[in-house]
Design a protein around this motif. Structure first.
Motif, short mmCIF file in Angstrom:
data_model
loop_
_atom_site.label_atom_id
_atom_site.label_comp_id
_atom_site.label_asym_id
_atom_site.label_seq_id
_atom_site.Cartn_x
_atom_site.Cartn_y
_atom_site.Cartn_z
N LEU A 20 167.50 -13.92 82.00
CA LEU A 20 166.65 -14.16 80.38
C LEU A 20 167.08 -13.37 79.56
CD1 LEU A 20 163.93 -17.27 81.08
CD2 LEU A 20 166.24 -17.43 80.41
N LEU A 21 166.35 -12.42 80.47
CA LEU A 21 166.38 -11.20 79.13
C LEU A 21 167.77 -10.11 80.42
CD1 LEU A 21 162.45 -10.75 79.35
CD2 LEU A 21 164.11 -11.86 77.53
N ALA A 42 167.56 -13.29 74.27
CA ALA A 42 166.86 -12.54 74.01
C ALA A 42 168.91 -12.03 73.78
CB ALA A 42 166.39 -11.90 74.79
N GLY A 43 169.08 -12.18 72.80
CA GLY A 43 170.53 -12.14 72.61
C GLY A 43 171.52 -12.40 73.33
N GLY A 44 171.54 -12.82 73.82
CA GLY A 44 172.95 -13.79 75.01
C GLY A 44 173.75 -12.62 75.96
N ALA A 45 172.30 -12.15 76.95
CA ALA A 45 172.39 -11.35 78.30
C ALA A 45 172.47 -12.66 79.78
CB ALA A 45 171.17 -10.75 78.58
N SER A 46 173.40 -12.46 79.64
CA SER A 46 174.70 -13.20 80.92
C SER A 46 174.82 -12.36 82.06
CB SER A 46 176.19 -13.82 80.27
OG SER A 46 177.05 -12.81 79.93
N GLY A 82 162.59 -15.18 89.60
CA GLY A 82 164.31 -15.14 89.32
C GLY A 82 164.19 -15.47 88.46
N ALA A 83 164.12 -16.28 87.06
CA ALA A 83 164.35 -16.50 85.63
C ALA A 83 164.53 -15.31 85.16
CB ALA A 83 164.09 -18.10 85.15
N LEU A 84 163.87 -14.51 85.03
CA LEU A 84 163.44 -13.67 84.56
C LEU A 84 164.76 -12.20 84.66
CD1 LEU A 84 160.02 -12.35 83.72
CD2 LEU A 84 161.44 -12.53 82.22
#
Length: 147
Positions: A54-55, A46-50, A22-24
């Motif tokens: 996390l990615l 990894a570049g602020g993917a909101s 879920g985090a990924l």
């Protein structure tokens, strides 16, 4: 969780592994709240993917794998053919140490054990999430993860 029962060898997915996935892939599972609190609870190295994980959600994960030279492996998970495996160390290098540390902290798992389980689970989970070779939207992923 019925969708993922046959996604990993040996049967169902443990709760810590589900949190890690879920985090990924989704991101909301880390904070337990909306995307505004996610930014503070789970910084996206990894570049602020909101918009998921996390990615940056499943698409971001696949991009990370492709950038690390594992595009053919990742494509096999999305496609309709046989899923190729990925070595735990290769997965760790593709995800990066910050992401691994973040997920390990959230799940309470050892980083090496986390990578071992993720490398085993991801091919089947991504395959299940992309039955027609299409990467699902964030909303579709959230509904699959029970958010």
């Amino acid at each position: 969780m019925g969708l993922f029962d046959n996604a990993v060898p040996g049967g169902n997915i443990t709760k810590p592994l589900m949190i890690a996935l879920g985090a990924l892939l989704v991101g909301k599972m880390l904070s337990g709240g909306g995307s505004s609190s996610q930014q503070q609870a789970a910084p996206a190295p990894a570049g602020g993917a909101s918009d998921g994980g996390l990615l940056g959600g499943l698409g971001g994960l696949l991009d990370k794998l492709k950038d690390a030279g594992h595009g053919q492996t990742a494509d096999s998970w999305v496609g309709t053919g046989q899923n190729q495996s990925i070595n735990a160390n290769d997965l760790g290098q593709a995800l990066g140490p910050q992401v691994i540390k973040e997920i390990a902290a959230r799940t309470g798992m050892d980083e090496q054990e986390l990578l071992k389980q993720l490398s085993t689970a991801l091919p089947g989970v991504v395959d299940k999430l992309t039955p027609n070779g299409q990467v699902p939207s964030r909303n579709q992923l959230e509904s699959l993860f029970g958010n």
